[in-house]
Design a protein around this motif. Structure first.
Motif, PDB file in Angstrom:
ATOM      1  N   SER A 144     -12.320  -5.490  13.639  1.00  0.00           N
ATOM      2  CA  SER A 144     -10.985  -4.911  13.634  1.00  0.00           C
ATOM      3  C   SER A 144     -10.751  -4.177  14.938  1.00  0.00           C
ATOM      4  O   SER A 144     -11.243  -3.092  15.137  1.00  0.00           O
ATOM      5  CB  SER A 144     -10.848  -3.937  12.460  1.00  0.00           C
ATOM      6  N   GLY A 145      -9.993  -4.771  15.829  1.00  0.00           N
ATOM      7  CA  GLY A 145      -9.604  -4.111  17.060  1.00  0.00           C
ATOM      8  C   GLY A 145     -10.570  -4.340  18.200  1.00  0.00           C
ATOM      9  O   GLY A 145     -10.340  -5.188  19.042  1.00  0.00           O
ATOM     10  N   ALA A 146     -11.640  -3.574  18.250  1.00  0.00           N
ATOM     11  CA  ALA A 146     -12.525  -3.610  19.411  1.00  0.00           C
ATOM     12  C   ALA A 146     -13.498  -4.767  19.325  1.00  0.00           C
ATOM     13  O   ALA A 146     -14.708  -4.588  19.235  1.00  0.00           O
ATOM     14  CB  ALA A 146     -13.269  -2.287  19.521  1.00  0.00           C
ATOM     15  N   GLY A 147     -12.978  -5.962  19.376  1.00  0.00           N
ATOM     16  CA  GLY A 147     -13.819  -7.152  19.313  1.00  0.00           C
ATOM     17  C   GLY A 147     -13.095  -8.353  19.861  1.00  0.00           C
ATOM     18  O   GLY A 147     -11.880  -8.360  20.014  1.00  0.00           O
ATOM     19  N   GLU A 148     -13.861  -9.358  20.176  1.00  0.00           N
ATOM     20  CA  GLU A 148     -13.333 -10.559  20.810  1.00  0.00           C
ATOM     21  C   GLU A 148     -12.332 -11.289  19.916  1.00  0.00           C
ATOM     22  O   GLU A 148     -12.535 -11.437  18.715  1.00  0.00           O
ATOM     23  CB  GLU A 148     -14.488 -11.492  21.138  1.00  0.00           C
ATOM     24  N   LEU A 149     -11.248 -11.742  20.536  1.00  0.00           N
ATOM     25  CA  LEU A 149     -10.313 -12.647  19.887  1.00  0.00           C
ATOM     26  C   LEU A 149     -10.668 -14.072  20.266  1.00  0.00           C
ATOM     27  O   LEU A 149     -10.945 -14.357  21.426  1.00  0.00           O
ATOM     28  CB  LEU A 149      -8.883 -12.372  20.351  1.00  0.00           C
ATOM     29  N   TYR A 207     -12.474  -0.425  24.617  1.00  0.00           N
ATOM     30  CA  TYR A 207     -13.029  -1.772  24.683  1.00  0.00           C
ATOM     31  C   TYR A 207     -12.183  -2.584  25.616  1.00  0.00           C
ATOM     32  O   TYR A 207     -10.939  -2.532  25.569  1.00  0.00           O
ATOM     33  CB  TYR A 207     -13.049  -2.381  23.281  1.00  0.00           C
ATOM     34  N   ILE A 240     -11.837  -6.475  27.773  1.00  0.00           N
ATOM     35  CA  ILE A 240     -12.281  -7.875  27.696  1.00  0.00           C
ATOM     36  C   ILE A 240     -11.524  -8.688  28.732  1.00  0.00           C
ATOM     37  O   ILE A 240     -10.356  -8.410  29.011  1.00  0.00           O
ATOM     38  CB  ILE A 240     -12.080  -8.391  26.263  1.00  0.00           C
ATOM     39  N   TYR A 260     -10.350 -12.590  29.807  1.00  0.00           N
ATOM     40  CA  TYR A 260     -10.152 -13.955  29.344  1.00  0.00           C
ATOM     41  C   TYR A 260      -9.769 -14.844  30.518  1.00  0.00           C
ATOM     42  O   TYR A 260      -9.131 -14.409  31.468  1.00  0.00           O
ATOM     43  CB  TYR A 260      -9.009 -14.019  28.318  1.00  0.00           C
ATOM     44  N   HIS A 310      -8.365  -2.369  24.352  1.00  0.00           N
ATOM     45  CA  HIS A 310      -8.180  -1.805  23.019  1.00  0.00           C
ATOM     46  C   HIS A 310      -8.300  -0.285  23.101  1.00  0.00           C
ATOM     47  O   HIS A 310      -9.159   0.245  23.815  1.00  0.00           O
ATOM     48  CB  HIS A 310      -9.222  -2.343  22.052  1.00  0.00           C
ATOM     49  N   GLY A 343      -5.062   0.076  16.938  1.00  0.00           N
ATOM     50  CA  GLY A 343      -5.536  -0.464  15.679  1.00  0.00           C
ATOM     51  C   GLY A 343      -6.281  -1.767  15.845  1.00  0.00           C
ATOM     52  O   GLY A 343      -7.308  -1.830  16.499  1.00  0.00           O
ATOM     53  N   TYR A 344      -5.713  -2.824  15.273  1.00  0.00           N
ATOM     54  CA  TYR A 344      -6.368  -4.114  15.275  1.00  0.00           C
ATOM     55  C   TYR A 344      -6.114  -4.908  16.555  1.00  0.00           C
ATOM     56  O   TYR A 344      -6.777  -5.883  16.811  1.00  0.00           O
ATOM     57  CB  TYR A 344      -5.879  -4.945  14.088  1.00  0.00           C
TER      58      TYR A 344
END
Lengths: 113, 113
Positions: free
Chosen positions: A97-102, B32, B34, B36, B93, B98-99
């Motif tokens: 949830s949130g702080a992670g790879e999409l 966080y 990232i 891409y 993030h 949130g998400y």
């Protein structure tokens, strides 16, 4: 590998038509997202869902709705398509949830005439 | 909210040179980050990420540097190859988002022979 599949790569619709964009992910992710991508504007969040039947508005939800009846499937609906909704639509899913790879699908390019 | 920006919309480098793509963010609570890569006609693909408790992380030919003091993030690509030609996005993030991740507008990297 995670796979996010968008059912249509290219669509052409007329103003006023109802449009469904379908997205399926195969990694049992809780969270799914719809973004639209336009030149010079980057990716903008339309809606997201963190659980079945749950949805949250993103930054630009106007003119869109979503449906998440099953965990693996997240649909974007344009109730009455307009020319300003011509865009690239990207579906994504994530484990965290949130702080992670999409993880993104390949995109659906929609043209509204 | 969060504002995420890239310093240059386009960057041209010669094959074999190192590339540096920059990104600035506004929210000091961002936790966080990232990067891409998006090739033409495809969805964004994960390159590398970093959390706020780190200031550097290395992958294969890529390094991400995080400077929380000035709220700046960079992606370094060593020995740039023609296959690195793509649009690069940073995403951020923070606890308020949130998400969702907030995306920058992208830098288009062109690698010339």
């Amino acid at each position: 590998d995670v796979k996010v599949t968008q059912s249509s790569r290219y669509l052409v619709k007329r103003t006023g038509e109802k449009v469904f964009l379908e997205c399926v992910q195969d990694m049992d992710h809780e969270n799914m997202f719809w973004y639209r991508q336009d030149p010079g504007l980057g990716l903008r969040l339309i809606y997201f869902s963190y659980d079945v039947k749950m949805k949250e508005k993103g930054d630009i939800p106007e003119g869109y709705s979503v449906s998440r009846e099953k965990k693996e499937r997240f649909s974007l609906i344009l109730e009455s398509a307009s020319t300003n909704q011509t865009s690239m639509y990207l579906c994504a899913s994530s484990l965290f949830s949130g702080a992670g790879e999409l993880f993104f699908g390949e995109g659906s390019r929609l043209t509204v005439l | 909210g969060e504002s995420v920006g890239l310093h240059l919309p386009t960057l041209s480098v010669q094959e074999g040179d190192n590339s540096i793509i920059n990104c600035a963010y506004s929210n000091s609570a961002s936790d966080y980050f990232i990067w891409y890569k998006q090739e033409s006609g495809k969805g964004p693909q994960f390159i590398i990420d970093i959390r706020s408790n780190m200031d550097k992380r290395q992958g294969q030919r890529v390094t991400v540097l995080l400077n929380k003091t000035v709220k700046h993030l960079s992606l370094q690509i060593a020995a740039t190859q023609p296959g690195d030609s793509a649009v690069y996005f940073c995403a951020v993030h923070n606890s308020n988002s949130g998400y969702a991740l907030n995306f920058g507008k992208g830098t288009s990297l062109l690698v010339t022979p």
